[in-house]
Design an enzyme around this catalytic site. Structure first.
Site, PDB file in Angstrom:
ATOM      1  N   TYR A 106      21.768  -4.746  31.038  1.00 40.64           N
ATOM      2  CA  TYR A 106      22.206  -3.587  31.512  1.00 40.64           C
ATOM      3  C   TYR A 106      22.944  -4.061  32.671  1.00 40.64           C
ATOM      4  CZ  TYR A 106      19.003  -0.936  28.701  1.00 40.64           C
ATOM      5  OH  TYR A 106      18.239  -0.061  27.679  1.00 40.64           O
ATOM      6  N   TYR A 145      15.592  -6.885  24.526  1.00 38.14           N
ATOM      7  CA  TYR A 145      15.291  -7.722  25.671  1.00 38.14           C
ATOM      8  C   TYR A 145      13.751  -7.343  25.980  1.00 38.14           C
ATOM      9  CZ  TYR A 145      15.458  -2.790  27.536  1.00 38.14           C
ATOM     10  OH  TYR A 145      15.285  -1.366  27.626  1.00 38.14           O
ATOM     11  N   HIS A 156      18.446  -0.305  21.108  1.00 43.94           N
ATOM     12  CA  HIS A 156      18.421   1.084  21.374  1.00 43.94           C
ATOM     13  C   HIS A 156      19.343   1.251  22.493  1.00 43.94           C
ATOM     14  CE1 HIS A 156      16.014  -0.498  24.680  1.00 43.94           C
ATOM     15  NE2 HIS A 156      16.144   0.563  25.279  1.00 43.94           N
TER      16      HIS A 156
END
Ligand SMILES: [Fe+2]
Length: 222
Positions: A106, A145, A156
């Site tokens: 992220y 992850y 997702h």
């Protein structure tokens, strides 16, 4: 004229929806509303909701405004629809979504991952549903992850969906045919029906040939 009524009761009963028959208007050829649909199951927001200012939050996550490159990873379209519990479209819902890049990272200061960032991946988008409840965005399949020892999250996308008059929904959308779906500690807490609702379905690709996923979001009225 009584026979069709009996048939309908039998049909609803077979679906476990006998109680929904009271909601059906039926007489005189009036279209009957769909049987009640369960709201999309909620899921935790997680720790990586975007916190850094970002101008480009449009429907194409595979490119970042002002840069020439393209995000790494397998591109995919997600074609969504926001509906209420009776199947009616919900117009102008705000669909706020964020996800890891193809390497499973992220763009968030708290993400401990050492996987590489991708400057060409937008990572975050805010789109709105149209009059028919539809929305769409183009992205890349996020990487899995590690969430804890012995637990890799399956690919997702996080969603926060809001519209005045409806309960705000925070959830996660999963991808079909991902083996990690079957052992994910969050998904395993859900019932089989809830899991089905949370995993997008493959649809016929559009003109550009990219894979297309169909994802229905059911909002609950306040
Ligand atoms: Fe996540």
């Amino acid at each position: 004229m009584s026979e069709p009524v009996i048939d309908r009761r039998r049909f609803l009963g077979a679906l476990g929806l006998a109680g929904a028959s009271a909601a059906c208007a039926g007489a005189g050829g009036t279209p009957e509303p769909d049987p009640e649909r369960a709201p999309t199951p909620p899921e935790i927001e997680g720790p990586f909701y975007p916190v850094q200012a970002q101008k480009d939050r449009d429907f194409d996550l595979t490119r970042v405004e002002g840069l020439d490159g393209v995000a790494r990873g397998e591109q995919v379209w997600v074609g969504g629809r926001v509906i209420d519990q009776h199947g009616a479209p919900v117009e102008d819902a705000v669909v706020d979504l964020w996800q890891a890049n193809a390497a499973g990272r992220y763009r968030h200061p708290e993400d401990p991952s050492r996987a590489p960032l991708d400057e060409h991946f937008q990572g975050w988008a805010i789109v709105r549903s149209g009059a028919d409840g539809a929305f769409r965005f183009k992205t890349v399949v996020p990487g899995a992850y590690p969430a804890a020892a012995g637990w890799d999250r399956p690919p997702h996308i996080h969603f926060k969906v809001s519209k005045r008059g409806f309960v705000e929904l925070v959830t996660q959308m999963y991808f079909p045919d991902q083996p990690l779906n079957d052992i994910d500690r969050l998904l395993l807490r859900k019932t089989p029906a809830e899991r089905t609702a949370m995993i997008a379905r493959r649809a016929e690709p559009g003109a550009d040939g990219l894979p297309l996923l169909d994802y229905v979001i059911v909002l609950e009225r306040v």
